[in-house]
Design a protein around this motif. Structure first.
Motif, short mmCIF file in Angstrom:
data_model
loop_
_atom_site.label_atom_id
_atom_site.label_comp_id
_atom_site.label_asym_id
_atom_site.label_seq_id
_atom_site.Cartn_x
_atom_site.Cartn_y
_atom_site.Cartn_z
N GLY A 5 35.92 -33.81 41.75
CA GLY A 5 36.80 -33.70 42.90
C GLY A 5 36.32 -34.47 44.11
O GLY A 5 35.12 -34.58 44.36
N ARG A 6 37.29 -35.00 44.83
CA ARG A 6 37.00 -35.80 46.03
C ARG A 6 36.21 -35.00 47.06
O ARG A 6 35.20 -35.48 47.58
CB ARG A 6 38.33 -36.28 46.61
N GLU A 7 36.63 -33.78 47.35
CA GLU A 7 35.95 -32.99 48.38
C GLU A 7 34.52 -32.65 47.99
O GLU A 7 33.62 -32.66 48.82
CB GLU A 7 36.75 -31.73 48.71
N ARG A 8 34.31 -32.37 46.72
CA ARG A 8 32.95 -32.05 46.24
C ARG A 8 32.04 -33.26 46.40
O ARG A 8 30.90 -33.14 46.84
CB ARG A 8 33.01 -31.61 44.77
N PHE A 9 32.55 -34.45 46.06
CA PHE A 9 31.75 -35.66 46.18
C PHE A 9 31.42 -35.95 47.63
O PHE A 9 30.27 -36.26 47.97
CB PHE A 9 32.48 -36.84 45.55
N VAL A 10 32.40 -35.86 48.51
CA VAL A 10 32.16 -36.14 49.94
C VAL A 10 31.17 -35.14 50.51
O VAL A 10 30.26 -35.51 51.25
CB VAL A 10 33.49 -36.14 50.72
N ARG A 11 31.29 -33.86 50.14
CA ARG A 11 30.33 -32.85 50.62
C ARG A 11 28.92 -33.18 50.15
O ARG A 11 27.96 -33.09 50.92
CB ARG A 11 30.75 -31.45 50.16
N PHE A 12 28.78 -33.59 48.89
CA PHE A 12 27.48 -33.96 48.38
C PHE A 12 26.90 -35.13 49.18
O PHE A 12 25.74 -35.09 49.60
CB PHE A 12 27.54 -34.34 46.89
N MET A 13 27.69 -36.16 49.39
CA MET A 13 27.20 -37.33 50.13
C MET A 13 26.84 -36.97 51.58
O MET A 13 25.86 -37.46 52.12
CB MET A 13 28.25 -38.45 50.13
N ARG A 14 27.61 -36.13 52.19
CA ARG A 14 27.39 -35.77 53.58
C ARG A 14 26.24 -34.77 53.76
O ARG A 14 25.44 -34.90 54.68
CB ARG A 14 28.69 -35.18 54.17
N GLU A 15 26.13 -33.78 52.87
CA GLU A 15 25.24 -32.64 53.11
C GLU A 15 24.12 -32.44 52.10
O GLU A 15 23.14 -31.76 52.43
CB GLU A 15 26.07 -31.35 53.16
N GLU A 16 24.25 -32.96 50.90
CA GLU A 16 23.33 -32.54 49.84
C GLU A 16 22.47 -33.63 49.23
O GLU A 16 21.49 -33.32 48.56
CB GLU A 16 24.13 -31.87 48.72
N ARG A 17 22.82 -34.88 49.41
CA ARG A 17 22.02 -35.91 48.74
C ARG A 17 20.61 -35.95 49.32
O ARG A 17 20.42 -35.67 50.51
CB ARG A 17 22.71 -37.26 48.77
N PRO A 18 19.65 -36.28 48.50
CA PRO A 18 18.25 -36.21 48.94
C PRO A 18 17.92 -37.13 50.12
O PRO A 18 17.11 -36.76 50.96
CB PRO A 18 17.46 -36.63 47.70
N ARG A 19 18.54 -38.30 50.18
CA ARG A 19 18.25 -39.25 51.26
C ARG A 19 19.54 -39.85 51.78
O ARG A 19 20.38 -40.27 50.99
CB ARG A 19 17.35 -40.38 50.76
N THR A 20 19.66 -39.92 53.08
CA THR A 20 20.82 -40.57 53.69
C THR A 20 20.41 -41.86 54.40
O THR A 20 21.27 -42.58 54.89
CB THR A 20 21.52 -39.64 54.68
N ASP A 21 19.12 -42.14 54.44
CA ASP A 21 18.62 -43.35 55.11
C ASP A 21 18.54 -44.51 54.11
O ASP A 21 17.52 -45.16 53.97
CB ASP A 21 17.26 -43.09 55.74
N THR A 22 19.64 -44.75 53.43
CA THR A 22 19.65 -45.74 52.36
C THR A 22 20.77 -46.76 52.57
O THR A 22 21.70 -46.54 53.33
CB THR A 22 19.85 -45.07 50.99
N GLU A 23 20.65 -47.85 51.82
CA GLU A 23 21.65 -48.91 51.83
C GLU A 23 21.89 -49.37 50.40
O GLU A 23 20.94 -49.58 49.65
CB GLU A 23 21.16 -50.09 52.66
N HIS A 24 23.15 -49.51 50.03
CA HIS A 24 23.51 -50.06 48.73
C HIS A 24 23.58 -51.57 48.87
O HIS A 24 24.39 -52.08 49.65
CB HIS A 24 24.86 -49.52 48.26
N VAL A 25 22.74 -52.27 48.15
CA VAL A 25 22.75 -53.73 48.14
C VAL A 25 23.50 -54.16 46.89
O VAL A 25 23.00 -54.02 45.77
CB VAL A 25 21.32 -54.31 48.16
N VAL A 26 24.71 -54.64 47.09
CA VAL A 26 25.55 -55.06 45.97
C VAL A 26 25.16 -56.48 45.58
O VAL A 26 25.25 -57.40 46.38
CB VAL A 26 27.04 -54.97 46.34
N GLU A 27 24.70 -56.63 44.34
CA GLU A 27 24.26 -57.93 43.85
C GLU A 27 25.34 -58.66 43.07
O GLU A 27 25.40 -59.89 43.09
CB GLU A 27 23.02 -57.76 42.96
N ALA A 28 26.19 -57.92 42.37
CA ALA A 28 27.24 -58.54 41.57
C ALA A 28 28.39 -57.57 41.41
O ALA A 28 28.19 -56.35 41.28
CB ALA A 28 26.70 -58.94 40.20
N VAL A 29 29.60 -58.12 41.42
CA VAL A 29 30.82 -57.33 41.20
C VAL A 29 31.69 -58.09 40.20
O VAL A 29 31.85 -59.31 40.33
CB VAL A 29 31.61 -57.13 42.51
#
Length: 116
Positions: free
Chosen positions: A47-71
């Motif tokens: 579910g969308r709300e569960r994922f957003v809550r995890f990203m906002r409140e539960e993930r171990p680190r929020t001081d991160t950056e996704h470096v996209v190398e290829a799409v």
């Protein structure tokens, strides 16, 4: 789907990573379909709300950056493959990943993450 659909799917996926990295959780919510599901090695988030809550409140680190190398967008123009790195704010690479997104008319419907 036409060629612009493939471009839209790629743009949606790129916006997904930017929203997470910027802490733009309302924007993240807008990019996801209501039935969004995330399969990852350690858990499944339903579910969308569960994922957003995890990203906002539960993930171990929020001081991160996704470096996209290829799409790459598959011939179906709905499946988007992303290879990248997750880096800490200090530049340390935490791990590499491959994400497989399924993008529909309502947004990103599913994401499977593979890490190394």
């Amino acid at each position: 789907m036409n060629e612009s659909d493939a471009e839209d799917a790629e743009a949606t996926v790129r916006a997904f990573y930017a929203a997470i990295d910027d802490g733009a959780y309302d924007r993240l919510r807008e990019l996801l379909a209501p039935e969004f599901v995330h399969h990852r090695p350690d858990r499944t988030l339903d579910g969308r709300e569960r994922f957003v809550r995890f990203m906002r409140e539960e993930r171990p680190r929020t001081d991160t950056e996704h470096v996209v190398e290829a799409v790459a967008v598959a011939a179906d123009r709905e499946t988007v493959f992303v290879r990248g790195l997750l880096r800490a704010a200090d530049g340390e690479t935490l791990f590499g990943f491959v994400d497989v997104h399924r993008v529909g008319t309502a947004g990103i419907e599913a994401l499977s993450t593979y890490t190394k």
